[in-house]
Design a protein around this motif. Structure first.
Motif, short mmCIF file in Angstrom:
data_model
loop_
_atom_site.label_atom_id
_atom_site.label_comp_id
_atom_site.label_asym_id
_atom_site.label_seq_id
_atom_site.Cartn_x
_atom_site.Cartn_y
_atom_site.Cartn_z
N ALA A 42 -12.10 -0.52 -5.45
CA ALA A 42 -10.94 -0.50 -4.91
C ALA A 42 -9.82 -1.09 -6.00
O ALA A 42 -10.15 -1.59 -6.74
CB ALA A 42 -10.90 -1.36 -3.71
N VAL A 43 -8.70 -0.72 -5.67
CA VAL A 43 -7.62 -1.22 -6.36
C VAL A 43 -6.68 -1.96 -5.47
O VAL A 43 -6.46 -1.72 -4.33
CB VAL A 43 -6.46 -0.11 -6.89
CG1 VAL A 43 -5.41 -0.52 -7.52
CG2 VAL A 43 -7.42 0.88 -8.21
N VAL A 44 -6.30 -3.29 -5.87
CA VAL A 44 -5.65 -4.32 -5.20
C VAL A 44 -4.62 -4.77 -5.76
O VAL A 44 -4.64 -4.66 -7.11
CB VAL A 44 -6.74 -5.26 -4.83
CG1 VAL A 44 -7.78 -4.82 -3.87
CG2 VAL A 44 -7.39 -5.94 -5.79
N PHE A 51 -1.69 -4.56 -10.87
CA PHE A 51 -2.98 -4.11 -9.66
C PHE A 51 -4.20 -4.64 -10.63
O PHE A 51 -4.23 -4.64 -11.67
CB PHE A 51 -2.76 -2.43 -9.99
CG PHE A 51 -1.91 -1.93 -9.07
CD1 PHE A 51 -1.89 -1.99 -7.77
CD2 PHE A 51 -0.85 -1.27 -9.74
CE1 PHE A 51 -0.80 -1.24 -7.32
CE2 PHE A 51 0.17 -0.46 -9.10
CZ PHE A 51 0.15 -0.69 -7.84
N TYR A 53 -8.69 -4.16 -10.39
CA TYR A 53 -9.85 -3.40 -9.81
C TYR A 53 -10.69 -4.67 -9.11
O TYR A 53 -10.94 -5.49 -9.40
CB TYR A 53 -10.53 -2.99 -11.15
CG TYR A 53 -9.83 -1.91 -11.80
CD1 TYR A 53 -9.66 -0.71 -11.41
CD2 TYR A 53 -9.45 -2.44 -13.20
CE1 TYR A 53 -8.72 -0.01 -12.28
CE2 TYR A 53 -8.85 -1.35 -13.90
CZ TYR A 53 -8.59 -0.21 -13.48
OH TYR A 53 -7.55 0.65 -14.19
N GLN A 54 -11.28 -3.83 -7.80
CA GLN A 54 -12.41 -4.79 -7.36
C GLN A 54 -13.51 -4.07 -7.04
O GLN A 54 -13.75 -2.69 -6.41
CB GLN A 54 -11.56 -4.99 -5.90
CG GLN A 54 -12.39 -6.03 -5.14
CD GLN A 54 -11.43 -6.41 -3.67
OE1 GLN A 54 -11.12 -5.59 -2.87
NE2 GLN A 54 -11.17 -7.86 -3.63
N VAL A 77 -14.98 4.95 -2.44
CA VAL A 77 -13.59 4.68 -2.72
C VAL A 77 -12.70 5.21 -1.62
O VAL A 77 -12.72 6.16 -1.15
CB VAL A 77 -13.21 5.46 -3.82
CG1 VAL A 77 -11.78 5.39 -4.32
CG2 VAL A 77 -14.06 5.40 -5.10
N ASP A 78 -11.95 4.02 -1.32
CA ASP A 78 -10.78 4.47 -0.14
C ASP A 78 -9.79 5.36 -0.62
O ASP A 78 -9.45 5.37 -1.87
CB ASP A 78 -10.22 3.04 0.49
CG ASP A 78 -9.42 2.57 -0.56
OD1 ASP A 78 -8.08 2.75 -0.46
OD2 ASP A 78 -9.98 1.62 -1.37
N THR A 80 -6.46 5.15 -0.34
CA THR A 80 -5.28 4.53 -1.26
C THR A 80 -5.91 4.34 -2.67
O THR A 80 -4.96 4.55 -3.73
CB THR A 80 -4.83 3.24 -0.64
OG1 THR A 80 -4.42 3.71 0.84
CG2 THR A 80 -3.68 2.78 -1.20
N SER A 81 -6.87 3.67 -2.87
CA SER A 81 -7.34 3.58 -4.16
C SER A 81 -7.49 4.76 -4.94
O SER A 81 -7.35 4.63 -6.52
CB SER A 81 -8.63 2.64 -4.30
OG SER A 81 -8.49 1.27 -3.51
N TYR A 84 -5.10 5.72 -7.42
CA TYR A 84 -4.97 5.28 -9.02
C TYR A 84 -6.13 5.22 -9.82
O TYR A 84 -5.94 4.68 -11.05
CB TYR A 84 -4.62 3.50 -8.51
CG TYR A 84 -3.25 3.26 -7.59
CD1 TYR A 84 -2.32 3.37 -8.32
CD2 TYR A 84 -3.31 2.82 -6.43
CE1 TYR A 84 -1.02 3.08 -7.64
CE2 TYR A 84 -2.29 2.73 -5.70
CZ TYR A 84 -0.95 2.64 -6.36
OH TYR A 84 0.02 2.42 -5.68
N LEU A 85 -7.12 5.64 -9.01
CA LEU A 85 -8.50 5.61 -9.97
C LEU A 85 -8.83 7.11 -10.50
O LEU A 85 -9.73 7.29 -10.95
CB LEU A 85 -9.51 5.17 -8.99
CG LEU A 85 -9.69 3.54 -8.52
CD1 LEU A 85 -10.55 3.36 -7.58
CD2 LEU A 85 -9.92 2.84 -10.03
#
Length: 120
Positions: A42-44, A51, A53-54, A77-78, A80-81, A84-85
């Motif tokens: 994920a990206v948080v 931002f 990475y998680q 991967v969700d 929203t993330s 960005y990914l």
């Protein structure tokens, strides 16, 4: 319970190198995580550059998740993330100071020295 997770065919948001897949398997075994539990990437918000990475093992799927299998490692991967990914390659690198997962993200316009945060 909601909708079943989406399993995307064809082009995946991210790719894992064989070395990264092997390290995920080793971490999963070391932590006693079942092989059926996927790795969530994920990206948080946060980190030096805005931002970060998680990575964590997460048994709960969310609506719209993209699920990809890499040699027995399910990656989730969700949506929203995923924005960005897109196009990101994850590798595992070793150095004199230890090792870690390295993200090569074409959407990152700036990264910080720690390598785990970025600006998009």
């Amino acid at each position: 319970m909601g909708e079943q997770p989406t399993v995307q065919q064809g082009e995946s948001v991210i790719s894992l190198t064989p070395k990264a897949v092997e390290m995920v398997k080793q971490l999963r075994a070391k932590e006693g995580v079942p092989e059926t539990q996927p790795l969530r990437i994920a990206v948080v918000g946060g980190g030096c550059s805005g931002f970060s990475y998680q990575l964590n093992f997460d048994g709960e799927r969310q609506e719209g998740d993209q699920v990809v299998d890499y040699d027995g490692v399910q990656v989730v991967v969700d949506p929203t993330s995923a924005q960005y990914l897109a196009g990101t390659e994850i590798d595992f690198v070793s150095s004199l100071h230890g090792g870690g997962f390295k993200f090569s993200n074409p959407k990152a316009t700036q990264t910080c020295g720690c390598g785990s945060s970025f600006t998009a």
